[in-house]
Design an enzyme around this catalytic site. Structure first.
Site, PDB file in Angstrom:
ATOM      1  N   VAL A 118       0.830  -1.204   0.000  1.00 34.88           N
ATOM      2  CA  VAL A 118       0.000   0.000   0.000  1.00 34.88           C
ATOM      3  C   VAL A 118       0.864   1.254   0.000  1.00 34.88           C
ATOM      4  O   VAL A 118       0.581   2.214  -0.723  1.00 34.88           O
ATOM      5  CB  VAL A 118      -0.954  -0.005   1.219  1.00 34.88           C
ATOM      6  CG1 VAL A 118      -1.623   1.362   1.391  1.00 34.88           C
ATOM      7  CG2 VAL A 118      -2.022  -1.086   1.066  1.00 34.88           C
ATOM      8  N   GLU A 119       1.928   1.247   0.782  1.00 37.11           N
ATOM      9  CA  GLU A 119       2.745   2.447   0.927  1.00 37.11           C
ATOM     10  C   GLU A 119       3.549   2.777  -0.330  1.00 37.11           C
ATOM     11  O   GLU A 119       3.572   3.932  -0.761  1.00 37.11           O
ATOM     12  CB  GLU A 119       3.695   2.290   2.121  1.00 37.11           C
ATOM     13  CG  GLU A 119       3.016   2.320   3.480  1.00 37.11           C
ATOM     14  CD  GLU A 119       2.505   3.694   3.858  1.00 37.11           C
ATOM     15  OE1 GLU A 119       2.842   4.676   3.177  1.00 37.11           O
ATOM     16  OE2 GLU A 119       1.761   3.779   4.853  1.00 37.11           O
ATOM     17  N   THR A 120       4.222   1.780  -0.902  1.00 37.33           N
ATOM     18  CA  THR A 120       5.181   2.090  -1.978  1.00 37.33           C
ATOM     19  C   THR A 120       5.144   1.108  -3.143  1.00 37.33           C
ATOM     20  O   THR A 120       6.083   1.065  -3.929  1.00 37.33           O
ATOM     21  CB  THR A 120       6.620   2.131  -1.423  1.00 37.33           C
ATOM     22  OG1 THR A 120       6.947   0.838  -0.874  1.00 37.33           O
ATOM     23  CG2 THR A 120       6.762   3.190  -0.351  1.00 37.33           C
ATOM     24  N   TYR A 175      -7.532   3.325   5.114  1.00 33.15           N
ATOM     25  CA  TYR A 175      -6.192   2.767   4.953  1.00 33.15           C
ATOM     26  C   TYR A 175      -6.100   1.402   5.625  1.00 33.15           C
ATOM     27  O   TYR A 175      -5.605   0.429   5.036  1.00 33.15           O
ATOM     28  CB  TYR A 175      -5.177   3.734   5.553  1.00 33.15           C
ATOM     29  CG  TYR A 175      -3.753   3.219   5.582  1.00 33.15           C
ATOM     30  CD1 TYR A 175      -2.882   3.485   4.530  1.00 33.15           C
ATOM     31  CD2 TYR A 175      -3.273   2.482   6.667  1.00 33.15           C
ATOM     32  CE1 TYR A 175      -1.573   3.028   4.557  1.00 33.15           C
ATOM     33  CE2 TYR A 175      -1.969   2.022   6.695  1.00 33.15           C
ATOM     34  CZ  TYR A 175      -1.120   2.293   5.645  1.00 33.15           C
ATOM     35  OH  TYR A 175       0.159   1.820   5.666  1.00 33.15           O
TER      36      TYR A 175
END
Length: 337
Positions: free
Chosen positions: A127-129, A315
């Site tokens: 999800v982040e990168t 999130y």
């Protein structure tokens, strides 16, 4: 003719005028950014670092309007029906499965060490990168200067992050401070850690004497797992589960995702589980606008822990669903996670 000595008052007047003239003629070096002098003073006092070196770093940082624009339109402001498709895609799931398989040994070793299911470590990075592909293009120093010194709504938080960045030891960073890149908010590495998270939860898992969240997968995995563990992750505990309201279900509003009631209380208020669950399990409820109407989710302690990484329940639910899809893809769907 001999010079006549000036009287004492006259000498004092001349001296005072001389000081005034010197003060006017001496250039005053204005700080490059508002509040820079105070910040440098605090960091130098706390760490013993050179004020000249700190000023040189900050003088090289630039206020970026694009950063101010980005923080005004976060993805978490979208409804769930629009937010979910950003992160739950076939490519992100398939790439997550492949990533897990490629690094299974180290992921499962670190997962066992910290009591965190490894698919959640992978999902956070996904999800982040996008598994390290997109760690951010902004200079971290620019981002934190912009938000800490030019963005009043959250200046307190971001100024503290800027101060922490300047105070971190060199072996806690992937390179010199003025070369680090990350998100518009100043988060770094595959797991997008803010400076205070690097300080508090970063782990040197490969034993090379550095906490490198950009180039060391063991450090990246262990730091994410340590973050979860330190925030109260329950090994093997549930994260979220669907709930089905009846026509008379009580309207429930929550301020955060912390577990507030035993699940059986929510059942009594009209929210039935769609799978077997422990009726005494502490839980909360999220009501989200899905693609096919409202969705209702029981959320548990581990969901709350994910919101400590990013406070948005959208999130946390995206991380949960991506982790579940990855676990299914690698054949762990029936094991307790």
């Amino acid at each position: 003719m001999p010079l006549i000595p000036a009287s004492l008052p006259t000498r004092r007047l001349v001296a005072t005028l001389g000081l005034l003239i010197a003060a006017v003629c001496t250039p005053v070096l204005a700080e490059t950014h508002p509040g820079q002098d105070q910040l440098v003073s605090e960091v130098a006092k706390d760490t013993g670092k050179s004020p000249q070196a700190l000023n040189a770093l900050l003088d090289g940082a630039k206020k970026q309007q694009s950063i101010l624009d980005a923080i005004s339109r976060p993805a978490e402001a979208k409804p769930w029906k629009d937010y979910r498709p950003i992160f739950i895609t076939d490519q992100r799931i398939n790439d997550g499965v492949a990533f897990y398989r490629a690094h299974r040994d180290v992921l499962e070793r670190i997962g066992q060490q910290y009591g965190v299911a490894p698919e959640y470590i992978v999902a956070i990075i996904g999800v982040e990168t996008f598994y390290g592909r997109s760690t951010g293009k902004y200079k971290v120093l620019d981002a934190l200067v912009t938000l800490g010194l030019y963005y009043p709504p959250r200046a307190t938080f971001f100024r503290e992050q800027l101060k922490t960045l300047l105070e971190l030891p060199d072996n806690h960073l992937a390179g010199p401070v003025d070369t680090l890149t990350g998100s518009y908010a100043g988060a770094q590495g595959w797991g997008q850690f803010m400076p205070s998270s690097i300080r508090d939860f970063g782990v040197d898992a490969d034993g090379d004497g550095r906490i490198d969240l950009k180039n060391s997968l063991p450090d990246i995995f262990a730091s994410v797992a340590n973050y979860f563990a330190k925030h109260g992750w329950q090994a093997g505990g549930p994260v979220a589960a669907r709930a089905q309201p009846d026509a008379a279900a009580r309207k429930i509003t929550v301020n955060d995702s912390s577990p507030q009631w035993p699940l059986e209380q929510l059942v009594a208020w009209g929210y039935a589980p769609v799978q077997p669950l422990n009726p005494g399990q502490p839980t909360s409820l999220q009501s989200l606008e899905g693609a096919n109407g409202m969705e209702y989710w029981y959320t548990f302690q581990n969901f709350y822990v994910i919101t400590k990484y990013n406070r948005s329940p959208l999130y946390a639910l995206a991380v949960f669903q991506l982790a579940q899809a990855i676990a299914e893809g690698v054949g762990m769907a029936d094991s307790p996670r």
